[in-house]
Design an enzyme around this catalytic site. Structure first.
Site, PDB file in Angstrom:
ATOM      1  N   HIS A 103     -22.817 -24.937  13.804  1.00 13.64           N
ATOM      2  CA  HIS A 103     -21.656 -24.848  13.091  1.00 13.64           C
ATOM      3  C   HIS A 103     -21.140 -26.342  12.785  1.00 13.64           C
ATOM      4  O   HIS A 103     -21.628 -27.254  13.244  1.00 13.64           O
ATOM      5  CB  HIS A 103     -20.190 -24.675  14.224  1.00 13.64           C
ATOM      6  CG  HIS A 103     -20.597 -23.155  14.829  1.00 13.64           C
ATOM      7  ND1 HIS A 103     -21.057 -21.961  14.090  1.00 13.64           N
ATOM      8  CD2 HIS A 103     -20.670 -22.887  16.150  1.00 13.64           C
ATOM      9  CE1 HIS A 103     -21.126 -20.999  14.963  1.00 13.64           C
ATOM     10  NE2 HIS A 103     -21.124 -21.583  16.288  1.00 13.64           N
ATOM     11  N   GLU A 120     -16.751 -25.076  20.178  1.00 12.16           N
ATOM     12  CA  GLU A 120     -16.386 -24.093  21.098  1.00 12.16           C
ATOM     13  C   GLU A 120     -17.095 -24.212  22.498  1.00 12.16           C
ATOM     14  O   GLU A 120     -17.890 -25.236  22.732  1.00 12.16           O
ATOM     15  CB  GLU A 120     -17.314 -22.740  20.672  1.00 12.16           C
ATOM     16  CG  GLU A 120     -18.831 -22.913  20.245  1.00 12.16           C
ATOM     17  CD  GLU A 120     -19.389 -21.795  19.574  1.00 12.16           C
ATOM     18  OE1 GLU A 120     -18.738 -20.910  19.358  1.00 12.16           O
ATOM     19  OE2 GLU A 120     -20.761 -21.709  19.541  1.00 12.16           O
ATOM     20  N   HIS A 178     -27.660 -23.628  18.653  1.00  9.30           N
ATOM     21  CA  HIS A 178     -27.584 -22.974  19.872  1.00  9.30           C
ATOM     22  C   HIS A 178     -27.827 -21.555  19.631  1.00  9.30           C
ATOM     23  O   HIS A 178     -27.822 -21.058  18.498  1.00  9.30           O
ATOM     24  CB  HIS A 178     -26.076 -23.156  20.325  1.00  9.30           C
ATOM     25  CG  HIS A 178     -25.130 -22.683  19.477  1.00  9.30           C
ATOM     26  ND1 HIS A 178     -24.765 -23.461  18.466  1.00  9.30           N
ATOM     27  CD2 HIS A 178     -24.502 -21.561  19.280  1.00  9.30           C
ATOM     28  CE1 HIS A 178     -23.528 -23.101  17.753  1.00  9.30           C
ATOM     29  NE2 HIS A 178     -23.735 -21.427  18.309  1.00  9.30           N
ATOM     30  N   ARG A 198     -26.747 -19.767  10.089  1.00  8.84           N
ATOM     31  CA  ARG A 198     -27.885 -19.166  10.708  1.00  8.84           C
ATOM     32  C   ARG A 198     -29.181 -19.843  10.424  1.00  8.84           C
ATOM     33  O   ARG A 198     -29.500 -19.776   9.058  1.00  8.84           O
ATOM     34  CB  ARG A 198     -27.874 -17.656  10.264  1.00  8.84           C
ATOM     35  CG  ARG A 198     -28.591 -16.675  11.601  1.00  8.84           C
ATOM     36  CD  ARG A 198     -28.358 -15.095  11.002  1.00  8.84           C
ATOM     37  NE  ARG A 198     -27.163 -14.739  11.358  1.00  8.84           N
ATOM     38  CZ  ARG A 198     -26.303 -14.198  10.046  1.00  8.84           C
ATOM     39  NH1 ARG A 198     -27.002 -14.066   8.963  1.00  8.84           N
ATOM     40  NH2 ARG A 198     -25.485 -13.737  10.423  1.00  8.84           N
TER      41      ARG A 198
END
Length: 320
Positions: A103, A120, A178, A198
């Site tokens: 991200h 996050e 991740h 992605r």
């Protein structure tokens, strides 16, 4: 504004890697065999949460914030974010491995997508035997090595794989490569953003035989190529708020509830409680509200004094 704890209709998302644990484990009203996510509290565009209980039932969270910004969000949150709800809360069921992804940070996300970045954290609610997560690189890497590993389909070899169990916590700052591994149920707390790059998807195709889009080049300057220390240790003192994560975007505490706790808030920030195990009741002004595993509730900032009772594991989230 009428003040009470708010619950929302779950926004359920089918995913190629999803399963059925959101129903069997968290009592979500899923209707497919591939439900991967339950968005519990969201103001992401086209996915805005609808209030499911009480006086404001049927109203959207955005409507309520527009009408009563400080009462809902809090004085400090309003000052920082205006009428934007800055966080997104989810439960995820990974029947299969998720794609390897990254991200962008606030600066890059603003420039490219006019969005927040996506810092996050994960709390592992359930993990099958040998369940794993991928978090960052094993050793310091580089854009050149990253691209070569993708070309050779060896990216897994340079990433750090962690075996996980219930209660494990990971904090993923932006730029951390991740992936959530198969056999896990995760509570996820993040900035309000749906921007994901992605990188690798194990050559999977959907029901129509199409591969999902990859964002290899976009990820290139979003990645942190250094080794990261993402796993968080935390204390578990009963009937206390034990700090798990404290970052500029949110603070998350772990509350092992066995009995009761009283809260006295300061009107600066809303609070969210996610019941990750067990059940509890909340008492506020002679009213009683009941919650069980998989429930999430938003406490408006104006709701300052309340009590919880029961036997449960609860995540408490707010902006400090």
């Amino acid at each position: 504004m009428k003040i009470y704890p708010l619950q929302f209709q779950p926004i359920l998302k089918d995913r190629i890697w999803g399963g059925t644990k959101l129903k069997t484990y968290l009592n979500k009203p899923i209707t497919t065999e591939i439900t991967g996510e339950s968005w519990e509290i969201s103001t992401v565009e086209n996915d805005v949460s609808i209030i499911a209980n009480g006086f404001f039932k049927g109203k959207s969270l955005n409507e309520l914030i527009n009408e009563f910004p400080e009462a809902v969000l809090g004085t400090k949150v309003c000052k920082q974010f205006g009428k934007q709800f800055p966080l997104l809360f989810k439960y995820l069921d990974a029947r299969e491995d998720l794609s390897i992804q990254v991200h962008p940070n606030d600066e890059l996300a603003k420039k490219r997508h006019n969005s927040f970045g996506k810092t996050e954290m994960w709390y592992v609610m359930q993990a099958d035997v040998d369940a794993k997560l991928i978090v960052g690189f094993k050793e310091k890497s580089s854009p050149k090595e990253y691209l070569k590993s993708l070309e050779n389909k060896t990216i897994i070899d340079i990433l750090d794989t962690k075996k996980v169990k219930k209660g494990d916590v990971f904090f993923l700052s932006t730029g951390t490569v991740h992936a959530i591994g198969s056999g896990t149920v995760i509570a996820e707390i993040q900035q309000t953003s749906d921007i994901t790059y992605r990188i690798y998807d194990f050559n999977r195709v959907d029901a129509n035989g199409n591969a999902r889009e990859l964002h290899v080049d976009l990820a290139l300057d979003a990645i942190n190529y250094n080794v990261v220390d993402a796993q968080k240790n935390y204390s578990k003192v009963e009937n206390e708020a034990n700090v798990m994560v404290d970052c500029p975007y949110f603070t998350t505490n772990f509350i092992p509830l066995d009995g009761g706790m009283k809260f006295d808030k300061n009107k600066e920030s809303f609070s969210v409680y996610m019941c990750v195990e067990g059940s509890f009741e909340l008492l506020y002004k002679e009213e009683k509200y009941d919650y069980k595993t998989g429930d999430s509730l938003l406490i408006p900032a104006k709701m300052t004094g309340f009590e919880i009772k029961g036997k449960a594991s609860v995540l408490e989230i707010y902006i400090s």
